[in-house]
Motif scaffolding. Structure first.
Motif, PDB file in Angstrom:
ATOM      1  N   SER A  16       0.830  -1.211   0.000  1.00 10.03           N
ATOM      2  CA  SER A  16       0.000   0.000   0.000  1.00 10.03           C
ATOM      3  C   SER A  16       0.860   1.254   0.000  1.00 10.03           C
ATOM      4  CB  SER A  16      -0.933  -0.004   1.214  1.00 10.03           C
ATOM      5  OG  SER A  16      -1.859  -1.081   1.151  1.00 10.03           O
ATOM      6  N   LEU A  17       1.969   1.234   0.753  1.00 11.55           N
ATOM      7  CA  LEU A  17       2.893   2.368   0.712  1.00 11.55           C
ATOM      8  C   LEU A  17       3.453   2.557  -0.689  1.00 11.55           C
ATOM      9  CD1 LEU A  17       4.889   1.841   4.039  1.00 11.55           C
ATOM     10  CD2 LEU A  17       3.334   3.734   3.522  1.00 11.55           C
ATOM     11  N   GLY A  18       3.869   1.448  -1.311  1.00 12.82           N
ATOM     12  CA  GLY A  18       4.406   1.528  -2.660  1.00 12.82           C
ATOM     13  C   GLY A  18       3.400   2.090  -3.646  1.00 12.82           C
ATOM     14  N   LEU A  19       2.159   1.641  -3.556  1.00 15.02           N
ATOM     15  CA  LEU A  19       1.115   2.134  -4.463  1.00 15.02           C
ATOM     16  C   LEU A  19       0.853   3.621  -4.245  1.00 15.02           C
ATOM     17  CD1 LEU A  19      -1.428  -0.831  -4.266  1.00 15.02           C
ATOM     18  CD2 LEU A  19      -0.089  -0.160  -6.266  1.00 15.02           C
ATOM     19  N   ALA A  20       0.805   4.027  -2.972  1.00  8.35           N
ATOM     20  CA  ALA A  20       0.561   5.442  -2.675  1.00  8.35           C
ATOM     21  C   ALA A  20       1.684   6.313  -3.208  1.00  8.35           C
ATOM     22  CB  ALA A  20       0.400   5.630  -1.166  1.00  8.35           C
ATOM     23  N   TRP A  21       2.931   5.897  -2.995  1.00  5.61           N
ATOM     24  CA  TRP A  21       4.066   6.695  -3.468  1.00  5.61           C
ATOM     25  C   TRP A  21       4.197   6.654  -4.979  1.00  5.61           C
ATOM     26  CZ3 TRP A  21       7.226   4.209   0.987  1.00  5.61           C
ATOM     27  CH2 TRP A  21       7.018   4.952   2.164  1.00  5.61           C
ATOM     28  N   GLY A  46       2.090  -2.321  -9.723  1.00 10.51           N
ATOM     29  CA  GLY A  46       2.718  -1.009  -9.781  1.00 10.51           C
ATOM     30  C   GLY A  46       3.186  -0.478  -8.446  1.00 10.51           C
ATOM     31  N   ALA A  47       3.304  -1.363  -7.447  1.00 13.94           N
ATOM     32  CA  ALA A  47       3.769  -0.929  -6.133  1.00 13.94           C
ATOM     33  C   ALA A  47       5.283  -0.763  -6.092  1.00 13.94           C
ATOM     34  CB  ALA A  47       3.320  -1.924  -5.059  1.00 13.94           C
ATOM     35  N   ILE A  48       6.000  -1.432  -6.990  1.00 12.46           N
ATOM     36  CA  ILE A  48       7.458  -1.322  -7.060  1.00 12.46           C
ATOM     37  C   ILE A  48       7.875  -1.202  -8.517  1.00 12.46           C
ATOM     38  CG2 ILE A  48       7.858  -2.612  -4.924  1.00 12.46           C
ATOM     39  CD1 ILE A  48       8.557  -5.054  -6.656  1.00 12.46           C
ATOM     40  N   VAL A  66      12.457   1.026   3.953  1.00 15.15           N
ATOM     41  CA  VAL A  66      11.236   0.832   4.732  1.00 15.15           C
ATOM     42  C   VAL A  66      11.095  -0.658   5.028  1.00 15.15           C
ATOM     43  CG1 VAL A  66       8.729   1.139   4.823  1.00 15.15           C
ATOM     44  CG2 VAL A  66      10.147   2.780   3.555  1.00 15.15           C
ATOM     45  N   LEU A  67      11.171  -1.013   6.305  1.00 15.19           N
ATOM     46  CA  LEU A  67      11.006  -2.404   6.716  1.00 15.19           C
ATOM     47  C   LEU A  67       9.527  -2.624   7.042  1.00 15.19           C
ATOM     48  CD1 LEU A  67      14.142  -2.744   9.030  1.00 15.19           C
ATOM     49  CD2 LEU A  67      13.919  -3.381   6.616  1.00 15.19           C
ATOM     50  N   ALA A  68       8.817  -3.241   6.116  1.00 17.03           N
ATOM     51  CA  ALA A  68       7.379  -3.465   6.262  1.00 17.03           C
ATOM     52  C   ALA A  68       7.120  -4.948   6.497  1.00 17.03           C
ATOM     53  CB  ALA A  68       6.634  -2.968   5.022  1.00 17.03           C
ATOM     54  N   THR A  69       7.716  -5.451   7.564  1.00 19.41           N
ATOM     55  CA  THR A  69       7.665  -6.871   7.885  1.00 19.41           C
ATOM     56  C   THR A  69       7.167  -7.048   9.320  1.00 19.41           C
ATOM     57  OG1 THR A  69       9.981  -6.743   8.562  1.00 19.41           O
ATOM     58  CG2 THR A  69       9.541  -7.477   6.304  1.00 19.41           C
ATOM     59  N   PRO A  70       6.812  -8.277   9.725  1.00 23.05           N
ATOM     60  CA  PRO A  70       6.435  -8.511  11.123  1.00 23.05           C
ATOM     61  C   PRO A  70       7.557  -8.096  12.073  1.00 23.05           C
ATOM     62  CG  PRO A  70       5.804 -10.376   9.764  1.00 23.05           C
ATOM     63  CD  PRO A  70       6.637  -9.475   8.891  1.00 23.05           C
ATOM     64  N   LEU A  71       7.185  -7.849  13.315  1.00 23.70           N
ATOM     65  CA  LEU A  71       8.116  -7.297  14.289  1.00 23.70           C
ATOM     66  C   LEU A  71       9.409  -8.096  14.405  1.00 23.70           C
ATOM     67  CD1 LEU A  71       8.799  -5.330  16.592  1.00 23.70           C
ATOM     68  CD2 LEU A  71       7.477  -6.819  18.124  1.00 23.70           C
ATOM     69  N   ALA A  72       9.307  -9.402  14.603  1.00 19.75           N
ATOM     70  CA  ALA A  72      10.512 -10.219  14.786  1.00 19.75           C
ATOM     71  C   ALA A  72      11.399 -10.178  13.549  1.00 19.75           C
ATOM     72  CB  ALA A  72      10.127 -11.661  15.113  1.00 19.75           C
ATOM     73  N   LEU A 136      -5.089   3.362   1.681  1.00 19.61           N
ATOM     74  CA  LEU A 136      -5.172   2.729   2.991  1.00 19.61           C
ATOM     75  C   LEU A 136      -4.831   3.703   4.120  1.00 19.61           C
ATOM     76  CD1 LEU A 136      -5.563   0.030   4.546  1.00 19.61           C
ATOM     77  CD2 LEU A 136      -3.102  -0.308   4.340  1.00 19.61           C
ATOM     78  N   PHE A 137      -3.908   4.641   3.863  1.00 16.98           N
ATOM     79  CA  PHE A 137      -3.426   5.524   4.923  1.00 16.98           C
ATOM     80  C   PHE A 137      -4.101   6.889   4.926  1.00 16.98           C
ATOM     81  CE2 PHE A 137      -0.086   2.801   3.189  1.00 16.98           C
ATOM     82  CZ  PHE A 137       0.131   1.974   4.275  1.00 16.98           C
ATOM     83  N   GLU A 138      -5.066   7.083   4.035  1.00 15.91           N
ATOM     84  CA  GLU A 138      -5.713   8.379   3.911  1.00 15.91           C
ATOM     85  C   GLU A 138      -6.328   8.809   5.244  1.00 15.91           C
ATOM     86  OE1 GLU A 138      -6.267  11.653   1.614  1.00 15.91           O
ATOM     87  OE2 GLU A 138      -5.500   9.768   0.817  1.00 15.91           O
ATOM     88  N   ASN A 139      -5.869   9.955   5.755  1.00 10.08           N
ATOM     89  CA  ASN A 139      -6.350  10.547   7.009  1.00 10.08           C
ATOM     90  C   ASN A 139      -6.039   9.709   8.242  1.00 10.08           C
ATOM     91  OD1 ASN A 139      -7.477  12.737   5.591  1.00 10.08           O
ATOM     92  ND2 ASN A 139      -9.324  11.567   5.172  1.00 10.08           N
ATOM     93  N   ALA A 140      -5.208   8.679   8.118  1.00  8.14           N
ATOM     94  CA  ALA A 140      -4.829   7.866   9.272  1.00  8.14           C
ATOM     95  C   ALA A 140      -3.670   8.536  10.016  1.00  8.14           C
ATOM     96  CB  ALA A 140      -4.405   6.470   8.827  1.00  8.14           C
ATOM     97  N   VAL A 141      -3.589   8.272  11.323  1.00 11.89           N
ATOM     98  CA  VAL A 141      -2.450   8.736  12.102  1.00 11.89           C
ATOM     99  C   VAL A 141      -1.236   7.869  11.767  1.00 11.89           C
ATOM    100  CG1 VAL A 141      -1.505   8.982  14.430  1.00 11.89           C
ATOM    101  CG2 VAL A 141      -3.895   9.581  13.975  1.00 11.89           C
ATOM    102  N   TYR A 142      -0.088   8.508  11.596  1.00 17.20           N
ATOM    103  CA  TYR A 142       1.159   7.793  11.311  1.00 17.20           C
ATOM    104  C   TYR A 142       2.157   8.187  12.396  1.00 17.20           C
ATOM    105  CZ  TYR A 142       4.478   5.445   8.115  1.00 17.20           C
ATOM    106  OH  TYR A 142       5.378   4.579   7.548  1.00 17.20           O
ATOM    107  N   SER A 143       2.376   7.308  13.374  1.00 18.64           N
ATOM    108  CA  SER A 143       3.274   7.617  14.480  1.00 18.64           C
ATOM    109  C   SER A 143       4.724   7.614  14.017  1.00 18.64           C
ATOM    110  CB  SER A 143       3.105   6.603  15.612  1.00 18.64           C
ATOM    111  OG  SER A 143       1.804   6.672  16.152  1.00 18.64           O
TER     112      SER A 143
END
Length: 367
Positions: A16-21, A46-48, A66-72, A136-143
């Motif tokens: 989703s980040l890739g598509l937005a950018w 078209g995300a990458i 950008v590490l977009a993976t599970p925490l571990a 997906l991130f439209e108007n969402a808070v991004y900490s």
């Protein structure tokens, strides 16, 4: 200036980040790394722009990782890519627990790189690149969580291009330190997930499960939507933020025990006070204060239960060049209608929205 960025993990969030950018910053070159079949889908959607076979080659000559993976996996990848990071590279992540990530980044990343913790407060019940959405991130808070030794002024200096990319997704950056973030999301995200699961299982284990599920109204469906989330999305989160989750669950348990006692005692006045406290707190979101988002200005609109009413309502606002920052369906009664909460960036815009919608025949008001 960021010209080339790398997304490691091109599933729901990374994709989703890739598509937005790709849509909003088409001048960027976006490199992706994931399993081969996931990368194929990410490229097709078209995300990458380019595929990398491994994490080390993925980060070469890049400006942002950008590490977009599970925490571990994120914690492990920080060490994997450390020696390959080019000078001046910024590394960020999207994990919903921040302290373990920032601690690892401080331990393993080279001095010639910079780390900025990130957590977009957005998601969906389903994972995978096939569910990725540029909105997906439209108007969402991004900490955004800075390392302890990094001054907040860096967000307007060397880290400003990263903040601009965050804003390009349509999200609203919010600066928090890692421990504060983890404590707050335990109560606002992690415990609600557990509560949603518990509520569904409460109904599912009743003697008349089928009938109970048929009786479940919109409120129950809204509260339990996230119960469909797969455990794999939550495993690392529940372990990584265990201490704060335990604390939040303890406070919830005390609250439930108080409600139970009030019912046993038939103390309706105390229950009414509890309801009023909850309503006041709910109506105050988001909160004001240093470090928090500037609160939005709300408008409440009563609308009939008819197909296309939301499209028509938003169309009037679009024609008036008024941008809705948040929208929520608060109540609905089949056959009669419901109440929408529309939020605007500025109070003047909210006042104009009331005027526009009232002129169009809607019952619109400010709180």
């Amino acid at each position: 200036m960021i010209k080339r960025l790398t997304i490691i993990g091109t599933g729901l969030i990374g994709g989703s980040l890739g598509l937005a950018w790709a849509q909003r910053r088409p001048e960027l070159t976006i490199v992706g790394h994931d399993r081969p079949e996931v990368l194929e889908q990410a490229e097709e959607r078209g995300a990458i722009d380019k595929k990398a076979a491994d994490p080390v080659s993925a980060v070469q000559d890049t400006d942002l990782v950008v590490l977009a993976t599970p925490l571990a996996t994120t914690v492990r990848l920080l060490e994997t890519i450390a020696d390959a990071l080019p000078n001046g590279c910024v590394v960020t992540d999207v994990a919903s627990v921040k302290e373990p990530v920032l601690e690892q980044a401080a331990d393993v990343l080279p001095d010639h790189s910079t780390f900025l913790g990130g957590h977009p407060m957005a998601g969906a019940e389903h994972s995978g690149i096939e569910h990725a959405d540029p909105l997906l991130f439209e108007n969402a808070v991004y900490s955004l969580c800075l390392p302890e030794e990094t001054d907040e002024d860096a967000l307007e200096g060397p880290l400003a291009p990263v903040v601009e990319l965050v804003e390009a997704t349509g999200s609203r950056p919010l600066v928090l330190n890692a421990s504060r973030h983890d404590r707050l999301v335990a109560a606002t995200s992690h415990v609600p997930q557990l509560l949603s699961v518990a509520l569904v299982n409460l109904v599912a284990t009743t003697e008349e499960q089928d009938l109970a599920l048929q009786l479940a109204g919109g409120g129950f469906r809204d509260m339990t939507r996230i119960a469909s989330s797969p455990f794999g999305m939550w495993r690392d989160v529940l372990v990584g933020n265990e201490r704060e989750i335990h604390d939040a669950l303890s406070r919830l348990r005390r609250g439930l025990r108080t409600l139970r006692n009030r019912l046993i005692e038939e103390d309706l006045e105390a229950l009414e006070d509890t309801f009023a406290e909850a309503r006041t707190a709910r109506d105050a979101m988001p909160g004001e204060g240093k470090g928090f988002l500037h609160p939005l200005s709300d408008v409440y609109v009563q609308a009939p239960d008819e197909a296309g009413v939301l499209h028509e309502l938003s169309g009037h606002l679009l024609d008036a060049d008024l941008n809705i920052k948040d929208i929520e369906l608060q109540t609905i009664r089949e056959g009669t209608g419901g109440t929408f909460r529309l939020a605007f960036e500025e109070a003047d815009d909210a006042d104009k929205a009331v005027a526009v919608l009232s002129e169009a025949g809607y019952d619109a008001r400010r709180p």
